[in-house]
Scaffold this motif. Structure first.
Motif, PDB file in Angstrom:
ATOM      1  N   GLY A 191       0.851  -1.193   0.000  1.00  0.00           N
ATOM      2  CA  GLY A 191       0.000   0.000   0.000  1.00  0.00           C
ATOM      3  C   GLY A 191       0.882   1.236   0.000  1.00  0.00           C
ATOM      4  O   GLY A 191       1.784   1.373  -0.830  1.00  0.00           O
ATOM      5  N   THR A 192       0.642   2.123   0.989  1.00  0.00           N
ATOM      6  CA  THR A 192       1.458   3.340   1.068  1.00  0.00           C
ATOM      7  C   THR A 192       2.676   3.157   1.975  1.00  0.00           C
ATOM      8  O   THR A 192       3.502   4.068   2.090  1.00  0.00           O
ATOM      9  N   PHE A 193       2.775   1.994   2.648  1.00  0.00           N
ATOM     10  CA  PHE A 193       3.926   1.758   3.534  1.00  0.00           C
ATOM     11  C   PHE A 193       5.159   1.418   2.695  1.00  0.00           C
ATOM     12  O   PHE A 193       5.078   0.621   1.758  1.00  0.00           O
ATOM     13  N   GLU A 194       6.295   1.988   3.078  1.00  0.00           N
ATOM     14  CA  GLU A 194       7.551   1.613   2.428  1.00  0.00           C
ATOM     15  C   GLU A 194       8.320   0.671   3.354  1.00  0.00           C
ATOM     16  O   GLU A 194       8.579   1.006   4.512  1.00  0.00           O
ATOM     17  N   LEU A 195       8.659  -0.502   2.824  1.00  0.00           N
ATOM     18  CA  LEU A 195       9.357  -1.504   3.615  1.00  0.00           C
ATOM     19  C   LEU A 195      10.802  -1.611   3.152  1.00  0.00           C
ATOM     20  O   LEU A 195      11.075  -1.531   1.954  1.00  0.00           O
ATOM     21  N   THR A 196      11.703  -1.806   4.104  1.00  0.00           N
ATOM     22  CA  THR A 196      13.110  -2.005   3.773  1.00  0.00           C
ATOM     23  C   THR A 196      13.588  -3.271   4.477  1.00  0.00           C
ATOM     24  O   THR A 196      13.617  -3.333   5.709  1.00  0.00           O
ATOM     25  N   HIS A 232      -0.803  -4.375   6.919  1.00  0.00           N
ATOM     26  CA  HIS A 232      -1.867  -4.031   5.966  1.00  0.00           C
ATOM     27  C   HIS A 232      -1.772  -2.552   5.620  1.00  0.00           C
ATOM     28  O   HIS A 232      -1.683  -1.715   6.517  1.00  0.00           O
ATOM     29  N   SER A 233      -1.842  -2.235   4.329  1.00  0.00           N
ATOM     30  CA  SER A 233      -1.996  -0.844   3.907  1.00  0.00           C
ATOM     31  C   SER A 233      -2.698  -0.852   2.559  1.00  0.00           C
ATOM     32  O   SER A 233      -2.336  -1.638   1.673  1.00  0.00           O
ATOM     33  N   GLY A 234      -3.690   0.011   2.427  1.00  0.00           N
ATOM     34  CA  GLY A 234      -4.500  -0.005   1.206  1.00  0.00           C
ATOM     35  C   GLY A 234      -5.104  -1.389   1.038  1.00  0.00           C
ATOM     36  O   GLY A 234      -5.635  -1.963   1.974  1.00  0.00           O
TER      37      GLY A 234
END
Ligand SMILES: [Zn+2]
Length: 322
Positions: free
Chosen positions: A45-50, A237-239
């Motif tokens: 979703g709108t979360f950015e994961l690294t 969860h995002s979007g």
């Protein structure tokens, strides 16, 4: 066109031409002699994961490693996965979730305190442009040293000075109980003592959560006992997108996804560990859900598919754009 095999390739003109080529600059390039940073970014979703690589441990094993399978079968599984026969290949990948409001680290790596070939999280944070002081929240899946030692350095200095630490309440209740410490066999006592080293002087920073609750907006905790009594996984969860953060539901998938019934010596309750693994893997496979596993090969994300005898991990394709 005839099929290309090694003989035709060697006889072919392409290689002959290559053999005659030379570096036009005439200079030998200096070898890098070190690995590149272990960083992989993706979005939910709108979360950015690294995903941040901490390193790898070739953990020595004996014929007692799997409680409910003959060692010859274990050796065969390791050979099929191109792994050393007397060691469990154990990579470590931590995960940063940037929700846009909070910077959250899920599990903290080894802190360089388990094996010389792990402890790269700190350097990889720097390489990723992430200041450890900017991490707001650390979420812990369970209390084994490879997941909590990165909270502190070898001299007990805090690596993430401003972070609150959220831990599963059942995990805390089991390991921080001195009666359980006294009853533990000698090698497990070291695990209990390590937890006291990590947590005893920072209790004020530690929040205990009940599995089933949100640990942060968009991050739901899910109970997953067996590997340890309070082992917990997370659904991000995002979007309309989701990711299951599997922790140690299975260690290396080439061993434990292919052989989901295997009970490892390090699973405190082997029957529960197997039941949890199948419940979560069945769900991830049925929903074709993106998953990440702490001991999956870097960057540790991908999908699980159900096979006739177990599951197979299909690694995510590297994406050039987020
Ligand atoms: Zn682990």
């Amino acid at each position: 066109m005839p099929p290309i095999n090694r003989r035709t390739l060697l006889a072919g003109s392409a290689l002959t031409a290559l053999a005659g080529s030379h570096d036009p600059a005439g200079a030998a390039a200096a070898p890098a002699e070190k690995q590149s940073p272990g960083i992989y970014r993706y979005k939910i979703g709108t979360f950015e994961l690294t995903a941040l690589y901490d390193g790898i441990w070739y953990r020595p094993i004996t014929d007692k490693f799997i409680r409910n399978a003959p060692f010859a079968e274990v050796e065969n599984a390791l050979a099929q996965a191109f792994m050393p026969a007397d060691k469990l290949t154990t990579p470590f990948t931590t995960l940063i979730v940037n929700t846009g409001k909070k910077l959250i680290l899920i599990d903290t790596g080894t802190g360089g305190q388990i094996t010389p070939s792990a402890g790269a999280l700190r350097d990889n944070l720097v390489a990723a442009g992430i200041n450890p002081k900017a991490v707001d929240l650390i979420v812990i899946s369970h209390f084994h040293p490879d997941h909590i030692n990165g909270i502190k350095d070898k001299n007990n200095g805090l690596l993430f000075a401003n972070a609150e630490i959220a831990v599963p309440a059942p995990e805390w209740n089991f390991w921080m109980d001195d009666t359980n410490l006294q009853a533990a066999p000698a090698d497990l006592k070291l695990t209990f003592l390590n937890q006291r080293r990590i947590f005893s002087d920072i209790v004020r920073n530690v929040r205990r959560f009940d599995p089933g609750t949100e640990v942060a907006p968009g991050i739901l905790s899910i109970e997953a006992p067996g590997h340890t009594p309070g082992h917990t996984v997370f659904a991000v969860h995002s979007g309309d997108q989701s990711l299951m953060v599997l922790g140690d539901t299975a260690q290396h998938p080439a061993v434990f996804a292919r052989h989901p019934d295997w009970q490892a010596a390090f699973d405190i309750d082997g029957d529960a560990a197997v039941a949890t693994r199948k419940r979560l893997f069945d769900r991830a496979a049925a929903d074709r859900m993106l998953v990440t596993g702490y001991h999956f090969p870097f960057p540790a994300c991908g999908h699980l598919i159900k096979t006739a005898t177990g599951y197979e991990h299909v690694a995510a394709e590297w994406q050039p754009k987020l």
